[in-house]
Motif scaffolding. Sequence first.
Motif, PDB file in Angstrom:
ATOM      1  N   VAL A  96      41.451  37.079  36.745  1.00  0.00           N
ATOM      2  CA  VAL A  96      42.413  36.680  35.724  1.00  0.00           C
ATOM      3  C   VAL A  96      41.772  35.646  34.807  1.00  0.00           C
ATOM      4  CG1 VAL A  96      44.399  37.189  37.186  1.00  0.00           C
ATOM      5  CG2 VAL A  96      43.384  34.924  37.269  1.00  0.00           C
ATOM      6  N   LYS A  97      42.535  35.333  33.754  1.00  0.00           N
ATOM      7  CA  LYS A  97      42.082  34.383  32.728  1.00  0.00           C
ATOM      8  C   LYS A  97      40.707  34.782  32.202  1.00  0.00           C
ATOM      9  CE  LYS A  97      44.819  30.498  34.462  1.00  0.00           C
ATOM     10  NZ  LYS A  97      44.812  29.091  34.929  1.00  0.00           N
ATOM     11  N   LYS A 124      37.508  32.520  39.271  1.00  0.00           N
ATOM     12  CA  LYS A 124      37.007  33.047  40.539  1.00  0.00           C
ATOM     13  C   LYS A 124      38.154  33.649  41.340  1.00  0.00           C
ATOM     14  CE  LYS A 124      34.458  31.716  44.697  1.00  0.00           C
ATOM     15  NZ  LYS A 124      33.789  30.608  45.431  1.00  0.00           N
ATOM     16  N   VAL A 125      37.874  34.799  41.957  1.00  0.00           N
ATOM     17  CA  VAL A 125      38.866  35.476  42.784  1.00  0.00           C
ATOM     18  C   VAL A 125      38.738  34.959  44.213  1.00  0.00           C
ATOM     19  CG1 VAL A 125      39.640  37.687  43.719  1.00  0.00           C
ATOM     20  CG2 VAL A 125      38.855  37.536  41.350  1.00  0.00           C
ATOM     21  N   LYS A 126      39.853  34.532  44.805  1.00  0.00           N
ATOM     22  CA  LYS A 126      39.871  34.063  46.185  1.00  0.00           C
ATOM     23  C   LYS A 126      40.469  35.151  47.074  1.00  0.00           C
ATOM     24  CE  LYS A 126      40.298  29.147  45.020  1.00  0.00           C
ATOM     25  NZ  LYS A 126      41.109  27.917  45.196  1.00  0.00           N
ATOM     26  N   LEU A 180      43.595  36.933  29.326  1.00  0.00           N
ATOM     27  CA  LEU A 180      44.213  38.016  30.081  1.00  0.00           C
ATOM     28  C   LEU A 180      44.546  37.510  31.467  1.00  0.00           C
ATOM     29  CD1 LEU A 180      41.912  40.974  29.047  1.00  0.00           C
ATOM     30  CD2 LEU A 180      44.118  40.307  28.090  1.00  0.00           C
ATOM     31  N   GLN A 181      45.813  37.595  31.818  1.00  0.00           N
ATOM     32  CA  GLN A 181      46.267  37.163  33.140  1.00  0.00           C
ATOM     33  C   GLN A 181      46.283  38.348  34.095  1.00  0.00           C
ATOM     34  OE1 GLN A 181      46.768  34.011  33.831  1.00  0.00           O
ATOM     35  NE2 GLN A 181      46.450  33.280  31.764  1.00  0.00           N
ATOM     36  N   GLY A 207      37.244  45.547  44.905  1.00  0.00           N
ATOM     37  CA  GLY A 207      38.634  45.118  44.835  1.00  0.00           C
ATOM     38  C   GLY A 207      39.324  45.632  43.589  1.00  0.00           C
ATOM     39  N   SER A 208      40.473  45.002  43.302  1.00  0.00           N
ATOM     40  CA  SER A 208      41.286  45.435  42.171  1.00  0.00           C
ATOM     41  C   SER A 208      40.639  45.023  40.858  1.00  0.00           C
ATOM     42  CB  SER A 208      42.692  44.835  42.262  1.00  0.00           C
ATOM     43  OG  SER A 208      43.317  45.237  43.460  1.00  0.00           O
ATOM     44  N   SER A 209      40.799  45.885  39.857  1.00  0.00           N
ATOM     45  CA  SER A 209      40.178  45.656  38.546  1.00  0.00           C
ATOM     46  C   SER A 209      41.081  44.813  37.673  1.00  0.00           C
ATOM     47  CB  SER A 209      39.904  46.997  37.872  1.00  0.00           C
ATOM     48  OG  SER A 209      39.489  46.805  36.540  1.00  0.00           O
ATOM     49  N   SER A 210      40.468  44.058  36.770  1.00  0.00           N
ATOM     50  CA  SER A 210      41.229  43.332  35.749  1.00  0.00           C
ATOM     51  C   SER A 210      41.805  44.321  34.746  1.00  0.00           C
ATOM     52  CB  SER A 210      40.317  42.358  35.012  1.00  0.00           C
ATOM     53  OG  SER A 210      39.364  43.089  34.230  1.00  0.00           O
ATOM     54  N   ARG A 211      42.731  43.861  33.933  1.00  0.00           N
ATOM     55  CA  ARG A 211      43.219  44.699  32.849  1.00  0.00           C
ATOM     56  C   ARG A 211      42.083  45.021  31.896  1.00  0.00           C
ATOM     57  NH1 ARG A 211      48.278  41.726  30.333  1.00  0.00           N
ATOM     58  NH2 ARG A 211      48.045  43.472  28.871  1.00  0.00           N
ATOM     59  N   GLN A 212      42.174  46.152  31.249  1.00  0.00           N
ATOM     60  CA  GLN A 212      41.107  46.585  30.330  1.00  0.00           C
ATOM     61  C   GLN A 212      41.099  45.707  29.083  1.00  0.00           C
ATOM     62  OE1 GLN A 212      39.816  50.852  29.594  1.00  0.00           O
ATOM     63  NE2 GLN A 212      40.951  50.433  27.739  1.00  0.00           N
ATOM     64  N   ILE A 213      39.891  45.248  28.725  1.00  0.00           N
ATOM     65  CA  ILE A 213      39.705  44.422  27.530  1.00  0.00           C
ATOM     66  C   ILE A 213      39.149  45.302  26.422  1.00  0.00           C
ATOM     67  CG2 ILE A 213      38.555  42.390  26.560  1.00  0.00           C
ATOM     68  CD1 ILE A 213      38.121  41.541  29.564  1.00  0.00           C
TER      69      ILE A 213
END
Length: 867
Positions: free
Chosen positions: A768-769, A785-787, A866-867, A843-849
């Motif tokens: 995110v962000k 960072k993803v935790k 992008l959140q 893991g899960s993907s971020s939203r498409q930029i």
Amino acid sequence: SIKQLFLVMLLCCPTVYLTFSWIFNEYPSFVKQDTRRFISQETGNLYIAKVEPSDVGNYTCVVTNTVTKTRVQGPPTPLVLRSDGIMGEYEPKIEVQFPEIVHVAKGLTVKLECFALGNPVPSINWNRVDGIPFSRKVDVRKASGVLEIPYFQQEDAGTYECVAENSRGRNTVKGKLSFYAPPHLIEKPEDVQKPIDDSLVWECKATGKPKPSYRWMKNGENLESLEGMSLSLSLSISRLTLSDIGMYQCVAGNKHGEIYSNAELRVIAVAPDFSQNQLRSPTMVKEGGDVLIECRPKMSPWGVISWRKGSEALREIFVLDNGNLRIQNSTRPDAGLYTCVARNQFGVASSSGTLMVKEPTIITTAPSTLDVTVGESIVLPCQVTHDPSLKLMFTWFFNEQLIHFGNHGGYFEKVGGQHSAGDIMIRNIQLRHAGKYTCAVQTKVDSISIAADLVVRGPPGPPTSIHVEEISDTTASLSWRPGPDNHSPITTYTIQARTPFSLGWQAVTTVPEVVEGRSLTATVIDLSPWVEYEFRVLASNAIGTGEPSKPSKQARTKETSPKVTPANVSGGGGSRSELVITWEPVPEELQNGGGFGYVVAFRPSGATGWMQAAVPLSEASKYVFKNESIQPFSPFQVKVGVYNNEGEGPFGPVITIYSAEEEPGRAPTRIRAKSLSASEIEVSWKALPWNTSKRRVLGYEVSQKREKEEAASVQRTVGNQTSAIIRGVRGSNTYYVTVRAYNTAGAGPPSVTVNVTTKKPPPSQPPVKVMWNTLNSKIILNWEKVKALENESEVTGYKVLYKRNRHSRPSVMETNTTSVELSLPMNEEYFIQIKPFGEGGEGSSSRQITIPRIPGQSIVDCSLTLQ
């Protein structure tokens, strides 16, 4: 107790009101009419044919005015039962009946009432004494106490009978319905304006019964016949004068009434007047033509008409009876100024007009017959000489029908470019364009036309009456009738056939091989036996091949023994002690008859005699021979033949097929299993010896399941493979794995079971962000960072996926930090996603930029997070 029942009639005084009803005891309880109770709408009386205990009470007469809707009630009338005796049964007594003669006007509705007292309750029936059945408009089912005849007509007149009947007797009343009709005008005089001295006839006709008589009135007074006047059904005056002006009435009457019709007569006297009808000027005529110059002045009475040309009076031979002037075979000297003079006793008037004589129009193109071939183009000429001062109009007709240029599929086109030419072109001529073409030329003074016949030669039309004269197992004799040759002799015929098994129509072989145009018969050969055929014929000439005929009726060829053996005979496999033989079924069109089946012959390799088995199914494709003496994976010689109702056919070639083998007897060893990720397990083993013995190994089955699961998931490998990857398993779960060898007989014994625990699932939270900016030819990305959660594998890095369009495969860059620089040209649009990964997988993907194309800029900051 009640000892006697009575028959009752309660009276209601007649009034001028229209409908009657009775209240029983209290409102709104009204007496309902049935076969026992009746309310007369003529008198208002209530009749009860047989009184019952339930009828005891008070009855009140109600009279309703249907116009004002007002209602008047009479005094209550009590009904009690006597108890001094018992009433016996007796025959019907008709209390309500209709008059002996009833006069009914045409179109009205007549109602006849009839009701009888009696014990038992009488039934009421209606008849016509003359025996004629009631018309459909009379509902006899509802005609108990009232017979209703709507829309009364002449045929409804006659004597009607009401019959009252019970077990004690029968009574009747009769009455005659007499038809009458007041006068009705069907023809009447209309207002008219006539010139003085003219004649007048007015017709007046009416229908009615009795037949109407007639009289005439003028201005409200009866009209007597005078000199020059006739009175009857019509009024006629032979010579009108001003004294005849007035309002006239025709009166038609009979004993049922009179009807009047009014009409006004106006008589006019006028001196000649041309103000509304001047002579047409100019009037034009072609040389040699006839012309009529009309003279139609308004005058009353009609007087004398005379003509002059210039100042010269014309002879009377040119003047018609109606005053018009006719000039025949006109010449140039006939041109000039003409004057019509009209006279009567009230005055004189004249009108003048010019006559112009024009050069006639002449078509210079000679009529002809044109001959063309389908697909060609042709010009149809139409050229003229004409008076140059007149405008020409060309019109074309095809077989008497007007040609609308621009329609007709674009085949017709005007090509006459000159003022005096109306040529047309027909492009890409078709057979339907053959026929008569007419060019019509018109001016203000004349019209002329010329016709040409167009013959179109083309391929022949379809032959007709195709018939199968005789048919055998492989041949069919055909006959047909020729279609139109379309002006080019037929040179050859082609025959085609169609079956339920063919892809459309196919050309067939014939005797003679070439069917000449003079022939109307041929024999088709090389047909398949026991197949339904349809045939059609196509004719050809020097121009081409025409449309095919309609198909013949279906005809089936005769049966014969089969000739074709099944293809792709093979086999093998199956269960222990089995010899499995397979083949492709022979297509139905090659079975040559009914009762088709297969003969399977087989023997162990090296043996001399054959064992045989019949398979009586045409669609069969398999035979299994089972015998405990058959050794596993033993070679057999096999051949498959065919037969049908007509006899046996040939056998196919001999091939070698192995009997069923035994499943592998040993289990694989050295089983290993390890988790590659949260969703993948790799399994390996030591292979069994790979040979062609009776216990071959064709591959391995790897099965896995979790504890407490009943069914295991199985996947197969092929060949001498010693490892496999199991996908789709769940993270942080223990799986139990076994391996078995297999062949065509089945799977062998399982190996020892090994267990493996899958890795923790990958991070479930997306990055995110995510922020981005561009610098020169770089895209700089940063994210938070993803935790990983407690039950997820730790994040060891990130994958950045980027592509130039939505449908292309992405490029991937890996990093173990939370930022990355991409060196990419900025004149393209990019789509970017970021995924974390660990030992458990992605893991899960971020939203498409979406990074837009930014030409010519060196630094762009993106404020989008992008959140």
